[in-house]
Design an enzyme around this catalytic site. Structure first.
Site, mmCIF file in Angstrom:
data_model
loop_
_atom_site.group_PDB
_atom_site.id
_atom_site.type_symbol
_atom_site.label_atom_id
_atom_site.label_comp_id
_atom_site.label_asym_id
_atom_site.label_seq_id
_atom_site.Cartn_x
_atom_site.Cartn_y
_atom_site.Cartn_z
ATOM 1 N N SER A 83 0.824 -1.208 0.000
ATOM 2 C CA SER A 83 0.000 0.000 0.000
ATOM 3 C C SER A 83 0.865 1.269 0.000
ATOM 4 O O SER A 83 1.636 1.480 -0.932
ATOM 5 C CB SER A 83 -0.973 -0.043 1.188
ATOM 6 O OG SER A 83 -1.946 0.961 1.091
ATOM 7 N N ASP A 113 -9.623 -4.643 -4.800
ATOM 8 C CA ASP A 113 -9.073 -3.670 -3.843
ATOM 9 C C ASP A 113 -9.969 -2.435 -3.794
ATOM 10 O O ASP A 113 -10.131 -1.731 -4.784
ATOM 11 C CB ASP A 113 -7.649 -3.279 -4.263
ATOM 12 C CG ASP A 113 -6.881 -2.564 -3.153
ATOM 13 O OD1 ASP A 113 -7.512 -1.827 -2.374
ATOM 14 O OD2 ASP A 113 -5.657 -2.734 -3.080
ATOM 15 N N HIS A 171 -7.788 -5.388 -0.298
ATOM 16 C CA HIS A 171 -6.599 -4.642 0.131
ATOM 17 C C HIS A 171 -5.897 -5.399 1.256
ATOM 18 O O HIS A 171 -5.878 -4.987 2.417
ATOM 19 C CB HIS A 171 -6.989 -3.232 0.570
ATOM 20 C CG HIS A 171 -5.832 -2.272 0.618
ATOM 21 N ND1 HIS A 171 -5.102 -1.919 -0.501
ATOM 22 C CD2 HIS A 171 -5.248 -1.609 1.656
ATOM 23 C CE1 HIS A 171 -4.144 -1.070 -0.158
ATOM 24 N NE2 HIS A 171 -4.210 -0.878 1.141
#
Length: 257
Positions: free
Chosen positions: A128, A199, A232
């Site tokens: 991320s 995601d 995610h």
């Protein structure tokens, strides 16, 4: 094993923003040491959680260094403080870029790698916002300097970005095309980008666009892997792909002695 906090590394002139980096966790190689990778966590996380996962991977020749980002106010959370490698208002390549914060974190990473032995291959990876910082480090390496103009001091051999995005994408073409040396460094650096189609935090299209921008700016060894249904977070299939890619890219022999 872990080290105490350290203040900002040299390389970024950020005297006005003396954020303290948190604890750094180190996973020692279980076999012959051939590579060292700094792995960067996501927004609000810390180095400990990733060090526990990385320790379980079948990569005995890698030393993992897992630092913890400073706690700072973050615009995407309305100014609420949390651990973050830089300030961010939009988790995509379209948001405004906190170059000062990214320079400071890229310098912190380079500082952690600068003491590794000369025969050890070094890389940066992350998840991320950590992936965004790893990709920013890749652009600094190619350009030969940080965003503030200070020289980038280490020679990177691999970049891994999971569920991330490419910061400063709009200025990348000019940086890489600024010299033949920059274009050569970009072409020589292998990158692995992985992203889940499900995601909902950093949208898949941002990961895909980041890979396209990198490839179009002479990062010729950029691999983009897609995972259907992945949100995610990471899954064993993705980490298995990371292990295979690192083993091949870094020429790891799997030796225990």
């Amino acid at each position: 094993m872990s080290y105490g906090s350290s203040s900002l590394a040299s390389g970024a002139k950020t005297a006005a923003r003396p954020f303290e980096y948190g604890r750094t966790h180190v996973v020692r190689p279980k076999g012959r040491h051939q590579a060292t990778i700094v792995w960067l966590h996501g927004l609000g996380d810390n180095g400990a959680s990733w060090s526990q996962l990385l320790e379980t991977l079948p990569l005995p020749n890698i030393k993992w260094i897992c630092p913890t980002a400073p706690t700072r106010p973050v615009a995407v959370f309305g100014g609420f403080p949390c651990t973050a490698w830089f300030d961010v208002g939009d988790l995509s390549e379209d948001g405004p870029d906190d170059v000062e914060g990214m320079d400071a974190s890229a310098a912190h990473v380079a500082n952690l790698l600068s003491t590794e032995p000369a025969d050890i291959k070094i890389g940066v990876g992350g998840f991320s916002m950590g992936a965004a910082t790893a990709l920013y480090s890749a652009t600094c390496f190619a350009h030969g300097k940080y965003g503030n103009g200070n020289p980038y001091p280490v020679n990177l051999s691999a970049i891994v970005g999971l569920s991330g995005w490419l910061p400063c994408s709009r200025s990348l073409k000019n940086k890489v095309e600024s010299s033949q040396a920059a274009a050569r460094r970009a072409a020589s650096l292998p990158l692995l980008l992985c992203h889940g189609r499900g995601d909902e935090v950093v949208l898949y299209k941002h990961g895909e666009k980041s890979a396209e921008v990198l490839r179009s700016t002479n990062f010729q060894s950029c691999t983009f892997k897609t995972y259907n249904g992945l949100g995610h977070y990471t899954i064993p299939e993705e980490m298995e792909d990371v292990c295979k890619w690192l083993t091949a890219t870094l020429g790891l022999d799997g030796s225990r002695s």
